[in-house]
Design a protein around this motif. Structure first.
Motif, PDB file in Angstrom:
ATOM      1  N   TYR A  49       0.910  -1.054   0.010  1.00 29.12           N
ATOM      2  CA  TYR A  49       0.136  -0.118  -0.073  1.00 29.12           C
ATOM      3  C   TYR A  49       0.997   1.152  -0.030  1.00 29.12           C
ATOM      4  O   TYR A  49       1.382   1.661   1.079  1.00 29.12           O
ATOM      5  N   ALA A  51       0.621   4.424  -0.141  1.00 26.89           N
ATOM      6  CA  ALA A  51       0.394   5.512   0.403  1.00 26.89           C
ATOM      7  C   ALA A  51       0.221   5.575   1.927  1.00 26.89           C
ATOM      8  O   ALA A  51       0.203   6.593   2.563  1.00 26.89           O
ATOM      9  N   PRO A  54       3.381   7.940   3.376  1.00 24.20           N
ATOM     10  CA  PRO A  54       2.855   9.343   3.267  1.00 24.20           C
ATOM     11  C   PRO A  54       1.656   9.931   3.958  1.00 24.20           C
ATOM     12  O   PRO A  54       1.649  10.795   4.521  1.00 24.20           O
ATOM     13  N   MET A  55       0.963   8.962   4.295  1.00 20.61           N
ATOM     14  CA  MET A  55      -0.251   9.114   5.166  1.00 20.61           C
ATOM     15  C   MET A  55       0.335   9.448   6.708  1.00 20.61           C
ATOM     16  O   MET A  55      -0.391  10.231   7.312  1.00 20.61           O
ATOM     17  N   MET A  58       1.810  12.557   6.824  1.00 24.16           N
ATOM     18  CA  MET A  58       0.897  13.793   6.735  1.00 24.16           C
ATOM     19  C   MET A  58       0.049  13.731   7.952  1.00 24.16           C
ATOM     20  O   MET A  58       0.053  14.978   8.666  1.00 24.16           O
ATOM     21  N   PHE A  80       0.097  17.439   0.711  1.00 24.63           N
ATOM     22  CA  PHE A  80      -0.417  16.090   1.439  1.00 24.63           C
ATOM     23  C   PHE A  80      -1.555  15.404   1.101  1.00 24.63           C
ATOM     24  O   PHE A  80      -1.550  14.161   0.493  1.00 24.63           O
ATOM     25  N   TYR A  81      -2.635  15.945   1.190  1.00 26.70           N
ATOM     26  CA  TYR A  81      -4.053  15.377   0.746  1.00 26.70           C
ATOM     27  C   TYR A  81      -4.187  15.218  -0.683  1.00 26.70           C
ATOM     28  O   TYR A  81      -4.612  13.736  -1.095  1.00 26.70           O
ATOM     29  N   SER A  83      -1.721  14.772  -2.892  1.00 25.66           N
ATOM     30  CA  SER A  83      -0.806  13.755  -3.183  1.00 25.66           C
ATOM     31  C   SER A  83      -0.934  12.091  -2.823  1.00 25.66           C
ATOM     32  O   SER A  83      -0.909  11.170  -3.262  1.00 25.66           O
ATOM     33  N   ASN A  84      -1.405  12.080  -1.273  1.00 21.67           N
ATOM     34  CA  ASN A  84      -1.864  10.939  -0.740  1.00 21.67           C
ATOM     35  C   ASN A  84      -3.239  10.500  -1.716  1.00 21.67           C
ATOM     36  O   ASN A  84      -3.285   9.170  -1.851  1.00 21.67           O
ATOM     37  N   SER A  85      -4.248  11.388  -1.973  1.00 20.87           N
ATOM     38  CA  SER A  85      -5.444  10.537  -2.686  1.00 20.87           C
ATOM     39  C   SER A  85      -4.908  10.366  -4.077  1.00 20.87           C
ATOM     40  O   SER A  85      -5.648   9.245  -4.447  1.00 20.87           O
ATOM     41  N   LEU A  87      -2.029   8.843  -5.037  1.00 20.21           N
ATOM     42  CA  LEU A  87      -1.432   7.652  -4.646  1.00 20.21           C
ATOM     43  C   LEU A  87      -2.526   6.683  -4.445  1.00 20.21           C
ATOM     44  O   LEU A  87      -2.279   5.487  -4.990  1.00 20.21           O
ATOM     45  N   ILE A  88      -3.313   6.712  -3.674  1.00 18.84           N
ATOM     46  CA  ILE A  88      -4.535   5.721  -3.310  1.00 18.84           C
ATOM     47  C   ILE A  88      -5.170   5.432  -4.501  1.00 18.84           C
ATOM     48  O   ILE A  88      -5.566   4.286  -4.757  1.00 18.84           O
TER      49      ILE A  88
END
Length: 96
Positions: A49, A51, A54-55, A58, A80-81, A83-85, A87-88
């Protein structure tokens, strides 16, 4: 620490989306990735996983921003939000 990891592995939640529709959801792999990270296998955790790390960064930055009122904290958290979104979503598409 081994007892804690064993406890988490014993009581992992099952994914209702995967049980009902037989398709991985956006969060599938997060628990297993976290367990791998606790065991110290960072590379396998990232592949499971991407992300997760980075989560966690964050969340740490969010806590620091709330406690210390960082100057550009809100802007950094937006990045952060986003880039994480991404990645997911990318991870979800590749796992289909």
């Amino acid at each position: 620490m081994k007892e804690f990891i064993h406890f988490i592995e014993s009581y992992m939640l099952s994914c209702p989306t995967k049980q009902l529709i037989h398709i991985n959801c956006l969060g599938c792999g997060l628990q297993r990735s976290f367990i791998l990270l606790l065991k110290g296998d960072v590379i396998a955790s990232f592949y499971m996983y991407p992300a997760l790390i980075p989560m966690l960064l964050m969340i740490g930055y969010l806590i620091a921003h709330v406690l210390f009122k960082l100057k550009n904290g809100a802007r950094v958290l937006q990045y952060f939000y986003i880039s994480n979104s991404l990645l997911i979503i990318i991870n979800f598409i590749f796992k289909l």
